[in-house]
Write an enzyme that holds these catalytic residues in place. Sequence first.
Site, PDB file in Angstrom:
ATOM      1  N   GLU A   1      13.533 -15.244  -4.253  1.00  0.00           N
ATOM      2  CA  GLU A   1      12.702 -14.366  -3.413  1.00  0.00           C
ATOM      3  C   GLU A   1      11.263 -14.707  -3.746  1.00  0.00           C
ATOM      4  O   GLU A   1      10.730 -14.267  -4.769  1.00  0.00           O
ATOM      5  CB  GLU A   1      12.972 -12.889  -3.747  1.00  0.00           C
TER       6      GLU A   1
ATOM      7  N   CYS B   1       4.872  -8.962  -1.676  1.00  0.00           N
ATOM      8  CA  CYS B   1       5.369 -10.236  -1.151  1.00  0.00           C
ATOM      9  C   CYS B   1       5.375 -10.176   0.370  1.00  0.00           C
ATOM     10  O   CYS B   1       4.942 -11.096   1.033  1.00  0.00           O
ATOM     11  CB  CYS B   1       6.755 -10.515  -1.696  1.00  0.00           C
TER      12      CYS B   1
HETATM   13  N1  LIG Z   1      10.032 -12.318  -2.129  1.00  0.00           N
HETATM   14  C1  LIG Z   1       9.983 -11.250  -2.917  1.00  0.00           C
HETATM   15  O1  LIG Z   1      10.863 -10.412  -2.920  1.00  0.00           O
HETATM   16  C2  LIG Z   1       8.789 -11.049  -3.824  1.00  0.00           C
HETATM   17  C3  LIG Z   1       8.534  -9.779  -4.345  1.00  0.00           C
HETATM   18  C4  LIG Z   1       7.420  -9.579  -5.140  1.00  0.00           C
HETATM   19  C5  LIG Z   1       6.575 -10.656  -5.428  1.00  0.00           C
HETATM   20  N2  LIG Z   1       6.849 -11.876  -4.916  1.00  0.00           N
HETATM   21  C6  LIG Z   1       5.954 -13.009  -5.199  1.00  0.00           C
HETATM   22  O2  LIG Z   1       5.644 -13.037  -6.576  1.00  0.00           O
HETATM   23  C7  LIG Z   1       4.357 -13.622  -6.765  1.00  0.00           C
HETATM   24  C8  LIG Z   1       3.522 -12.757  -7.683  1.00  0.00           C
HETATM   25  O3  LIG Z   1       4.211 -12.438  -8.843  1.00  0.00           O
HETATM   26  P1  LIG Z   1       3.950 -13.177 -10.243  1.00  0.00           P
HETATM   27  O4  LIG Z   1       2.521 -13.556 -10.347  1.00  0.00           O
HETATM   28  O5  LIG Z   1       4.521 -12.332 -11.305  1.00  0.00           O
HETATM   29  O6  LIG Z   1       4.824 -14.489 -10.059  1.00  0.00           O
HETATM   30  P2  LIG Z   1       5.148 -15.632 -11.108  1.00  0.00           P
HETATM   31  O7  LIG Z   1       6.019 -16.599 -10.386  1.00  0.00           O
HETATM   32  O8  LIG Z   1       3.935 -16.147 -11.750  1.00  0.00           O
HETATM   33  O9  LIG Z   1       5.989 -14.895 -12.256  1.00  0.00           O
HETATM   34  C9  LIG Z   1       7.218 -14.238 -12.004  1.00  0.00           C
HETATM   35  C10 LIG Z   1       8.035 -14.192 -13.277  1.00  0.00           C
HETATM   36  O10 LIG Z   1       8.424 -15.509 -13.647  1.00  0.00           O
HETATM   37  C11 LIG Z   1       8.243 -15.689 -15.044  1.00  0.00           C
HETATM   38  N3  LIG Z   1       8.082 -17.131 -15.313  1.00  0.00           N
HETATM   39  C12 LIG Z   1       6.946 -17.854 -15.435  1.00  0.00           C
HETATM   40  N4  LIG Z   1       7.244 -19.148 -15.669  1.00  0.00           N
HETATM   41  C13 LIG Z   1       8.587 -19.255 -15.705  1.00  0.00           C
HETATM   42  C14 LIG Z   1       9.508 -20.325 -15.882  1.00  0.00           C
HETATM   43  N5  LIG Z   1       9.091 -21.564 -16.068  1.00  0.00           N
HETATM   44  N6  LIG Z   1      10.815 -20.053 -15.836  1.00  0.00           N
HETATM   45  C15 LIG Z   1      11.261 -18.805 -15.600  1.00  0.00           C
HETATM   46  N7  LIG Z   1      10.454 -17.745 -15.428  1.00  0.00           N
HETATM   47  C16 LIG Z   1       9.121 -17.961 -15.475  1.00  0.00           C
HETATM   48  C17 LIG Z   1       7.037 -14.834 -15.349  1.00  0.00           C
HETATM   49  O11 LIG Z   1       6.957 -14.569 -16.726  1.00  0.00           O
HETATM   50  C18 LIG Z   1       7.307 -13.615 -14.484  1.00  0.00           C
HETATM   51  O12 LIG Z   1       8.188 -12.715 -15.146  1.00  0.00           O
HETATM   52  C19 LIG Z   1       3.763 -13.735  -5.383  1.00  0.00           C
HETATM   53  O13 LIG Z   1       3.859 -15.067  -4.941  1.00  0.00           O
HETATM   54  C20 LIG Z   1       4.637 -12.835  -4.545  1.00  0.00           C
HETATM   55  O14 LIG Z   1       4.673 -13.155  -3.177  1.00  0.00           O
HETATM   56  C21 LIG Z   1       7.942 -12.106  -4.136  1.00  0.00           C
END
Ligand SMILES: NC(=O)c1ccc[n+]([C@@H]2O[C@H](COP(=O)([O-])OP(=O)(O)OC[C@H]3O[C@@H](n4cnc5c(N)ncnc54)[C@H](O)[C@@H]3O)[C@@H](O)[C@H]2O)c1
Length: 611
Positions: free
Chosen positions: A316, A350
């Site tokens: 997602e 998102c």
């Molecule tokens: N489609 C959806 O349902 C949805 C919902 C909410 C937010 N989002 C998206 O999320 C983004 C914002 O959130 P964010 O800044 O927390 O996103 P992010 O991708 O930076 O981080 C998300 C999570 O991934 C973890 N992470 C970081 N590197 C990783 C790795 N190499 N392996 C596994 N996990 C890792 C982080 O610690 C965090 O818990 C935006 O792009 C937004 O659109 C999507």
Amino acid sequence: MDPLTAAYQDLAARVAPLAEQPHLVVAAAAVIVAVLLVTYVVWDTLAYAAIPTLDVPLKQEELAETLDAEQYSPPKTLPKDKIPCYDPGTLQFLGYAKAMTPDEVRASIAKAKEASKVWRSSSFKQRRILLRVLLKYIITHQEEICRVSSRDSGKTPLEAVLGEIIVTAEKLRWLAAEGEDALKPQRRSAGVMAFYKAARVEYVPVGVVGAIVPWNWPFHNVINPISAAVFAGNAIVIKVSEHASWCASYYARIVNAALAAAGAPPGLVQFVTGYGDAGAALVAGGVDKVVFVGSTEVGAKVMAAAAPRVTPVTLELGGKDAFVVCGDADLAQVVPIAVKAAFLNCGQNCASGERYIVESSIYDSFCSRVAETANAMRQGPALGHGPVDTGAMCMPGSVEKVQRLVDDALSKGARALSGGKPNAAAGAGQFYPPTVLVGVTKGMAIWHEEVFGPVMVVVPFSGDDEAVALANDCAFGLGSSVFSGSTRRARAIAARLEAGMTSINDFNATYMCQSLPFGGVKMSGFGRFGGVEGLRALCVPKAVAEDAYPFMKTTIPAPWLHPVGAAAQPFAVALTTMFYGPSLALKARGLVGLLRCLVAPGGGGGKAKRA
Ligand SMILES: NC(=O)c1ccc[n+]([C@@H]2O[C@H](COP(=O)([O-])OP(=O)(O)OC[C@H]3O[C@@H](n4cnc5c(N)ncnc54)[C@H](O)[C@@H]3O)[C@@H](O)[C@H]2O)c1
């Protein structure tokens, strides 16, 4: 006259006078509705009467509306093995969360695995009790949950109720009401040649779900996957964001108390706090399914890390929703919705309205009305300073990222009708004001990149083909909206949008219908979370076929017994022709061929040959 006709005529004669007294019909309808409502309320009250009430003590800083400046000032040095947590509205230091190591994450997976072995055979009744315990606590402690979320993520208390509580309550209600129907074995047709079989799909829990979630709705983002995973019979290890780890401590206490009250095995839900390396350890650590909610960039890394073990993933990812407004739309309805869609939670959703595609005939009016509202919105710390319309941005660096995109657009000819630079007047926190940009063109980064901030880009269109082309000119495809006075026109545009979800004459209405799947296309990811599809995605859809009748079972036909004779292949051809031949003549030919094979020398297969 037969008795049925007589009874009908009698009923018609009694009902006819009512047509002359419409008030009686209305009164009768009102009584029926009232009785149904009372029945529903009594039913619900009785259902919840036996549900245990949780007691989850809160810490001082979770209870307080305002925090003492001295006591919560940032430390001089920051240890590497801990996550520092701040209030984004005041930049007050809230404390540390543990930055778990990969070994600690693997230990959490092992604990969840043990618990999953017990929980997979739990009854739906017990799973429903768990959901109801949670829902009861959530509804009676909304203020606490929202205050803690606001403190850690910067959103206003109103936004917290809208995005943390309402959707979570609806999710839990839907799961309890309809989840079992979605997961019970489903009968399927057996087909032509297997006509004597009973075919079904059984939804078997995957085992341990590994979920990685972002910070934007820190309560909903954890309860959402937890409730679905455990309802489907799984254990779950959930990695919360390093930018929303402080509140996770309270939310974990709620979940653990609910598990205990529902008699679930300890360890069924494991919370992981940490940085990217902890997330990576979760993906590679042997979970049976990964649900990743976050940026497209990290989602691609997660997919690659899941590949060596061929662990299934649901992704997602980011979004940049199109919001199409046709000239015949009701602007009095659309403008307030448009403003919420762009600026709720400071645009950190998102599925946030980012690209407003508005028909030329109403473009000027739309722009001036949204800008007027945006300019009137008050911004400030979410707690303890009176009501504000919008709060702070949660993540350090977000204000700068938004400014980079806005500056690029302004330098290439765009105009800001509101906002456009950080809001220092709102306080010491991370504040970017509601910003409306016009004059945006495809050469600007803001037309393509996800902003994930409070910026509404408005462009005009002429003709529905252009509206669709503009909406689809995007690497993302999560949500979308179309507004028109003509449902037919709105549907026609909606059908052409490249998006996982479309709300007609509304924004994000699909998410309030928790029976619907949630997810995107293109760079917004794949797989579905939420709804029937999302629940089933947390299971192995196991195909099962068995004999439908006790007197019919599979036996290998004589011509196919080994060692096979000359009639073996013609027998197979004849059988296929008989079952699938598209005409009576062909079917008859198949039947004749079948009989010929059976009587031919060698038609008895291996046994006949040997004889
Ligand atoms: N489609 C959806 O349902 C949805 C919902 C909410 C937010 N989002 C998206 O999320 C983004 C914002 O959130 P964010 O800044 O927390 O996103 P992010 O991708 O930076 O981080 C998300 C999570 O991934 C973890 N992470 C970081 N590197 C990783 C790795 N190499 N392996 C596994 N996990 C890792 C982080 O610690 C965090 O818990 C935006 O792009 C937004 O659109 C999507």
